[in-house]
Design an enzyme around this catalytic site. Structure first.
Site, PDB file in Angstrom:
ATOM      1  N   LEU A   1       0.840  -1.193   0.000  1.00  0.00           N
ATOM      2  CA  LEU A   1       0.000   0.000   0.000  1.00  0.00           C
ATOM      3  C   LEU A   1       0.879   1.249   0.000  1.00  0.00           C
ATOM      4  CD1 LEU A   1      -1.684  -2.351   1.283  1.00  0.00           C
ATOM      5  CD2 LEU A   1      -2.773  -0.651   2.744  1.00  0.00           C
ATOM      6  N   CYS A   2       0.361   2.322  -0.644  1.00  0.00           N
ATOM      7  CA  CYS A   2       0.943   3.659  -0.476  1.00  0.00           C
ATOM      8  C   CYS A   2       2.380   3.674  -0.972  1.00  0.00           C
ATOM      9  CB  CYS A   2       0.821   4.024   1.012  1.00  0.00           C
ATOM     10  SG  CYS A   2       1.288   5.681   1.484  1.00  0.00           S
ATOM     11  N   ILE A   3       3.344   3.960  -0.117  1.00  0.00           N
ATOM     12  CA  ILE A   3       4.755   4.054  -0.506  1.00  0.00           C
ATOM     13  C   ILE A   3       5.466   2.694  -0.477  1.00  0.00           C
ATOM     14  CG2 ILE A   3       5.570   4.595   1.849  1.00  0.00           C
ATOM     15  CD1 ILE A   3       6.914   6.221  -1.370  1.00  0.00           C
TER      16      ILE A   3
ATOM     17  N   PRO B   1       5.274  -0.028  -2.184  1.00  0.00           N
ATOM     18  CA  PRO B   1       5.782  -0.623  -3.428  1.00  0.00           C
ATOM     19  C   PRO B   1       7.238  -0.265  -3.726  1.00  0.00           C
ATOM     20  CG  PRO B   1       3.542   0.157  -3.757  1.00  0.00           C
ATOM     21  CD  PRO B   1       3.973   0.627  -2.383  1.00  0.00           C
TER      22      PRO B   1
ATOM     23  N   THR C   1      -1.924  -0.545  -4.147  1.00  0.00           N
ATOM     24  CA  THR C   1      -2.967   0.492  -4.168  1.00  0.00           C
ATOM     25  C   THR C   1      -2.372   1.752  -3.554  1.00  0.00           C
ATOM     26  OG1 THR C   1      -5.278   1.003  -3.566  1.00  0.00           O
ATOM     27  CG2 THR C   1      -4.003  -0.218  -1.938  1.00  0.00           C
TER      28      THR C   1
END
Lengths: 219, 219
Positions: B138-140, B142, B192
């Site tokens: 999620l968010c950062i 990745p 996401t």
């Protein structure tokens, strides 16, 4: 028909169930409000935390933390000191639970039936109630409502010891499970036990959704 | 037909979006897993936080906090040190976001494309991937997946600067909004953007629900 957007004030008590606001209960309150298309503003008192616990050993840590600053973590910094709260700006007040309620917002955790409530918290609850506005309280937070308003109907899950204390001061207590709410229509008070019981997050989520829906109806 | 209960490992990075795990993303991940009838175990590295921020002034505080202890606040103390993680015990791995990911789990926040990843985190991601098990980020988060695995398809919301960095090292980036997911079927990676974008909590909740549902399908 366009829905009237309601404004919720949410009072937080730190960050973490053992010494602050219960995080799941706080976040799921914000989610329920937002998902219903309404708006929230978080508040917390700008006071030192009564205690800081090590969440793995349960021991007290030699640290000082501030209730407003820690609550800001849950609110993603969108938070105001509770001294800025005005009943005129809000339709509904909600108090999530967590031990911080019993240690930072009042002294129930230390003093039991001889508890006192932080004056800003007491004033906020009293102002909303006198203005005829609905108040929601999760988990242990009904201790504040029952202490300040007396003669209300609330739930503490199935905690008979706490039930007895507030029955003595004139309130009615109704046992409930985590997926349920207890409604005091006369006083516009809605309560749900959340983690007063050994509940799953999906169960407390259901209780909180019902609480928010009911508060909206009571406006 | 009874559903097979899947076991999710969730790696947290502290407690609070500015220096730890993003609290809403973490809680809503746990909610989605539990609501789908599956189980989760939270993990965090037992290491010092890179920094502790004042969430009202954004200034660094002269405090030391521990990532495992702070993460335990979100997990209601039900958490294990990441050194105890074994791929054999889990079907799915999820990494919620927050700045803690970029400062405590890896050094992306400081070093950008010259980042390094905490060895325990890298080992967990690599082990799950090599075992053919799905990973959600999620968010950062990745950034960790793209750095460790290379040549994956992920989303960073609409952050073209971060997109460029990981395109250079061989990954594909797909822009997405907070209610969407990006699926890399080949590598079983689902991402996401959550609060990479200026999103509402109900929007990130939708994205996280979709991510968890998709991870389940990929098992």
């Amino acid at each position: 028909m366009s829905q009237k957007i309601l404004h919720f004030a949410v009072i937080l008590a730190g960050c973490g169930n053992k010494d602050g606001a219960e995080i799941h209960e706080s976040v799921l309150t914000l989610l329920s409000i937002d998902r219903a298309g309404h708006q929230y503003q978080c508040f917390a008192p700008d006071v030192p935390q009564a205690r800081v616990l090590n969440f793995l050993t349960n021991e007290e840590m030699k640290e000082k933390r501030n209730v407003l600053l820690e609550s800001a973590r849950i609110a993603r910094s969108k938070i105001k000191p509770l001294s800025d709260f005005s009943k005129d700006d809000f339709d509904i007040l909600v108090l999530p639970g967590g031990s911080g309620v019993a240690y930072n917002l009042c002294t129930f955790g230390l003093d039991g039936d001889r508890m006192t409530v932080l004056p800003q918290v007491e004033a906020s609850v009293r102002a909303m109630h006198e203005a005829g506005k609905p108040i929601g309280a999760l988990c242990i937070s009904p201790v504040i409502i029952a202490h300040v308003l007396k003669k209300v109907t609330v739930t503490f899950g199935k905690d008979e010891k706490i039930n007895a204390i507030f029955q003595k001061s004139g309130s009615k207590t109704t046992n409930a499970d985590a997926r349920s709410i207890v409604i005091d229509h006369e006083n516009k008070i809605v309560t749900t036990p959340c983690y007063m019981l050994d509940a799953r997050i999906s169960e407390i989520s259901e209780g909180i959704d019902k609480l928010v829906q009911e508060l909206i109806k009571l406006v």
